[in-house]
Design a protein around this motif. Structure first.
Motif, PDB file in Angstrom:
ATOM      1  N   LEU A 197       5.851   4.285   1.587  1.00 20.35           N
ATOM      2  CA  LEU A 197       5.789   5.929   2.063  1.00 20.35           C
ATOM      3  C   LEU A 197       6.489   5.248   3.523  1.00 20.35           C
ATOM      4  CD1 LEU A 197       5.800   8.286   0.886  1.00 20.35           C
ATOM      5  CD2 LEU A 197       3.696   8.870   2.434  1.00 20.35           C
ATOM      6  N   ALA A 198       6.340   4.429   4.444  1.00 15.33           N
ATOM      7  CA  ALA A 198       6.265   3.713   5.804  1.00 15.33           C
ATOM      8  C   ALA A 198       8.451   3.880   5.580  1.00 15.33           C
ATOM      9  CB  ALA A 198       6.181   3.265   6.586  1.00 15.33           C
ATOM     10  N   CYS A 199       8.579   3.275   4.907  1.00 19.35           N
ATOM     11  CA  CYS A 199      10.125   2.519   4.566  1.00 19.35           C
ATOM     12  C   CYS A 199      10.351   3.670   3.788  1.00 19.35           C
ATOM     13  CB  CYS A 199       9.993   1.776   3.306  1.00 19.35           C
ATOM     14  SG  CYS A 199       8.812  -0.640   3.826  1.00 19.35           S
ATOM     15  N   LEU A 200      10.238   3.879   2.742  1.00 22.53           N
ATOM     16  CA  LEU A 200      11.061   5.266   2.195  1.00 22.53           C
ATOM     17  C   LEU A 200      11.276   5.857   2.990  1.00 22.53           C
ATOM     18  CD1 LEU A 200       8.886   6.215  -0.625  1.00 22.53           C
ATOM     19  CD2 LEU A 200      11.230   4.983  -0.909  1.00 22.53           C
ATOM     20  N   ALA A 201      10.254   6.262   4.140  1.00 18.75           N
ATOM     21  CA  ALA A 201      10.856   7.514   5.556  1.00 18.75           C
ATOM     22  C   ALA A 201      12.197   7.162   5.874  1.00 18.75           C
ATOM     23  CB  ALA A 201       9.905   8.171   6.025  1.00 18.75           C
ATOM     24  N   ALA A 202      11.905   5.721   6.142  1.00 13.98           N
ATOM     25  CA  ALA A 202      13.456   4.688   7.028  1.00 13.98           C
ATOM     26  C   ALA A 202      14.354   4.572   6.540  1.00 13.98           C
ATOM     27  CB  ALA A 202      12.347   3.183   7.356  1.00 13.98           C
ATOM     28  N   ASP A 233       5.651  11.884  -1.803  1.00 10.78           N
ATOM     29  CA  ASP A 233       4.196  10.814  -2.163  1.00 10.78           C
ATOM     30  C   ASP A 233       3.679  10.491  -3.265  1.00 10.78           C
ATOM     31  OD1 ASP A 233       3.936  12.438   0.316  1.00 10.78           O
ATOM     32  OD2 ASP A 233       1.812  11.341   0.507  1.00 10.78           O
ATOM     33  N   HIS A 234       4.869  10.733  -4.223  1.00 10.12           N
ATOM     34  CA  HIS A 234       4.838  10.649  -5.407  1.00 10.12           C
ATOM     35  C   HIS A 234       5.482   9.509  -6.581  1.00 10.12           C
ATOM     36  CE1 HIS A 234       8.068  13.098  -5.347  1.00 10.12           C
ATOM     37  NE2 HIS A 234       8.472  12.736  -6.369  1.00 10.12           N
ATOM     38  N   ILE A 235       6.455   9.797  -5.601  1.00 13.04           N
ATOM     39  CA  ILE A 235       7.074   7.827  -5.552  1.00 13.04           C
ATOM     40  C   ILE A 235       6.811   6.706  -4.912  1.00 13.04           C
ATOM     41  CG2 ILE A 235       9.153   7.149  -4.672  1.00 13.04           C
ATOM     42  CD1 ILE A 235      10.179   8.919  -7.508  1.00 13.04           C
ATOM     43  N   ALA A 236       5.696   6.566  -3.705  1.00  8.51           N
ATOM     44  CA  ALA A 236       5.051   5.953  -3.232  1.00  8.51           C
ATOM     45  C   ALA A 236       3.849   5.523  -3.805  1.00  8.51           C
ATOM     46  CB  ALA A 236       4.514   6.038  -1.520  1.00  8.51           C
ATOM     47  N   ASP A 237       3.309   6.575  -5.088  1.00  6.25           N
ATOM     48  CA  ASP A 237       2.155   6.085  -5.468  1.00  6.25           C
ATOM     49  C   ASP A 237       2.844   5.316  -6.580  1.00  6.25           C
ATOM     50  OD1 ASP A 237       0.388   7.512  -3.870  1.00  6.25           O
ATOM     51  OD2 ASP A 237       0.082   9.373  -5.167  1.00  6.25           O
ATOM     52  N   SER A 254       0.593  -1.322  -0.090  1.00  4.24           N
ATOM     53  CA  SER A 254      -0.066  -0.467   0.087  1.00  4.24           C
ATOM     54  C   SER A 254       1.070   1.168  -0.411  1.00  4.24           C
ATOM     55  CB  SER A 254      -0.428   0.332   1.420  1.00  4.24           C
ATOM     56  OG  SER A 254      -0.322   0.228   2.279  1.00  4.24           O
ATOM     57  N   PRO A 255       0.152   2.449  -0.530  1.00  6.65           N
ATOM     58  CA  PRO A 255       0.801   3.924  -0.850  1.00  6.65           C
ATOM     59  C   PRO A 255       1.652   3.957   0.862  1.00  6.65           C
ATOM     60  CG  PRO A 255      -0.548   3.867  -1.960  1.00  6.65           C
ATOM     61  CD  PRO A 255      -0.977   2.637  -1.011  1.00  6.65           C
ATOM     62  N   SER A 256       0.383   3.736   2.054  1.00 11.53           N
ATOM     63  CA  SER A 256       0.993   3.760   3.429  1.00 11.53           C
ATOM     64  C   SER A 256       2.213   3.138   3.644  1.00 11.53           C
ATOM     65  CB  SER A 256       0.315   4.186   3.793  1.00 11.53           C
ATOM     66  OG  SER A 256      -0.325   2.657   4.369  1.00 11.53           O
ATOM     67  N   GLU A 257       1.833   1.824   3.275  1.00 11.95           N
ATOM     68  CA  GLU A 257       3.224   0.744   4.134  1.00 11.95           C
ATOM     69  C   GLU A 257       4.879   1.580   3.312  1.00 11.95           C
ATOM     70  OE1 GLU A 257       1.150  -3.517   5.090  1.00 11.95           O
ATOM     71  OE2 GLU A 257       1.611  -2.729   2.659  1.00 11.95           O
ATOM     72  N   ILE A 303      18.625   9.786  -5.197  1.00 13.44           N
ATOM     73  CA  ILE A 303      18.356  10.248  -5.930  1.00 13.44           C
ATOM     74  C   ILE A 303      17.264  11.356  -5.498  1.00 13.44           C
ATOM     75  CG2 ILE A 303      16.681   9.976  -8.317  1.00 13.44           C
ATOM     76  CD1 ILE A 303      18.126   6.658  -7.996  1.00 13.44           C
ATOM     77  N   GLU A 304      15.933  10.837  -4.333  1.00 12.05           N
ATOM     78  CA  GLU A 304      14.972  11.811  -4.264  1.00 12.05           C
ATOM     79  C   GLU A 304      14.834  12.511  -3.144  1.00 12.05           C
ATOM     80  OE1 GLU A 304      13.756   7.039  -5.071  1.00 12.05           O
ATOM     81  OE2 GLU A 304      14.955   8.037  -3.815  1.00 12.05           O
TER      82      GLU A 304
END
Length: 267
Positions: free
Chosen positions: A138-143, A153-157, A133-136, A236-237
């Motif tokens: 996004l949480a990994c990207l934040a970590a 958000d756009h990368i997670a989507d 899911s986008p939230s899951e 990159i992001e």
């Protein structure tokens, strides 16, 4: 067709820049970097085997398979010389490509590359592989990012849409399990890195939670190392303009000849 290796091509300059994403990503993660590089150069952003539109590539998983695949694709395109950029797993792939065909690589820019030390955050990468899911995601990207990173958000989507394709999530889980077996990764021997006479730039975030920045220690003296303070693994992001600037700078550097090591004195 998703059974072949996919690359998104932009720009029409005389120089060709090949961009290789990290594990779990796709060619789309380079969007902001490409905006700074094209159209003055031709960019080829690949989906690595097992990812995105290269999902069905045979034997996907090992970095050596990806390295051979990209080199074969470049040969089919009749691209003779490239400036090569790789992030994380894509950095390991890029390094293997440069070692296999050094005459083809004009410069090598590595962003927190895989294979430079055995340490790897296996639990986080396996969690990232299983996230759907986008939230899951996004949480990994934040970590995996530094403390100053903005939300992706756009990368997670985008990654969520990629993982909706049949079999994609399962393939990522399979690759992650193999890549982080015993929470260690395979290492490219330092003596092989010593052979690279091309301009090499290694970039690492000081807050990388996936691969420790200390893996950039003790590299060959002719390698340039750039530490990005308070940046994490997602360079990159987190810093696309800086990464584009570093790529351009490395493209303009001159290669240094490899000096043969002095033979030990006879006793």
């Amino acid at each position: 067709m998703i059974s072949s290796l996919y690359a998104a091509e932009q720009g029409s300059g005389s120089k060709t820049i090949v961009l290789l994403h990290g594990f779990g990503g796709s060619h789309n993660v380079w969007r902001d970097v490409i905006a700074s590089l094209a159209p003055s150069a031709c960019t080829l952003a690949y989906d690595l085997p097992g990812h995105g539109l290269s999902f069905d590539f045979a034997g996907a998983g090992p970095a050596k398979v990806a390295a051979r695949a990209v080199l074969a694709d470049l040969a089919a395109r009749k691209v003779k010389r490239i400036h090569l950029v790789g992030h994380s797993m894509g950095g390991a792939v890029a390094t293997l490509m440069a070692l296999a065909e050094p005459e083809k690589v004009a410069s090598l820019t590595l962003l927190a590359p895989g294979g430079f030390g055995p340490e790897i955050n296996g639990p986080l990468l396996r969690r990232y592989a299983a996230a759907r899911s986008p939230s899951e995601i996004l949480a990994c990207l934040a970590a995996m990012s530094g403390p100053l990173a903005r939300p992706f958000d756009h990368i997670a989507d985008m990654l969520c849409e990629m993982r909706k394709r049949p079999g994609q999530s399962e393939k990522l889980v399979e690759i992650a399990a193999a890549m982080t077996r015993d929470d260690r990764q395979g290492v490219i021997p330092r003596e092989l890195l010593d052979r690279l006479a091309i301009p090499v730039m290694v970039v690492w975030g000081s807050d990388d939670a996936v691969l420790p920045f200390t893996q950039a220690d003790d590299l060959p003296a002719r390698f340039h190392v750039h530490h990005v303070l308070e940046a994490g693994h997602m360079l990159i992001e987190e810093a696309p303009d800086l990464i584009a600037s570093i790529i351009r700078r490395n493209m303009n550097r001159r290669a240094r000849p490899v000096r043969p090591k002095l033979a030990a004195a006879a006793s």
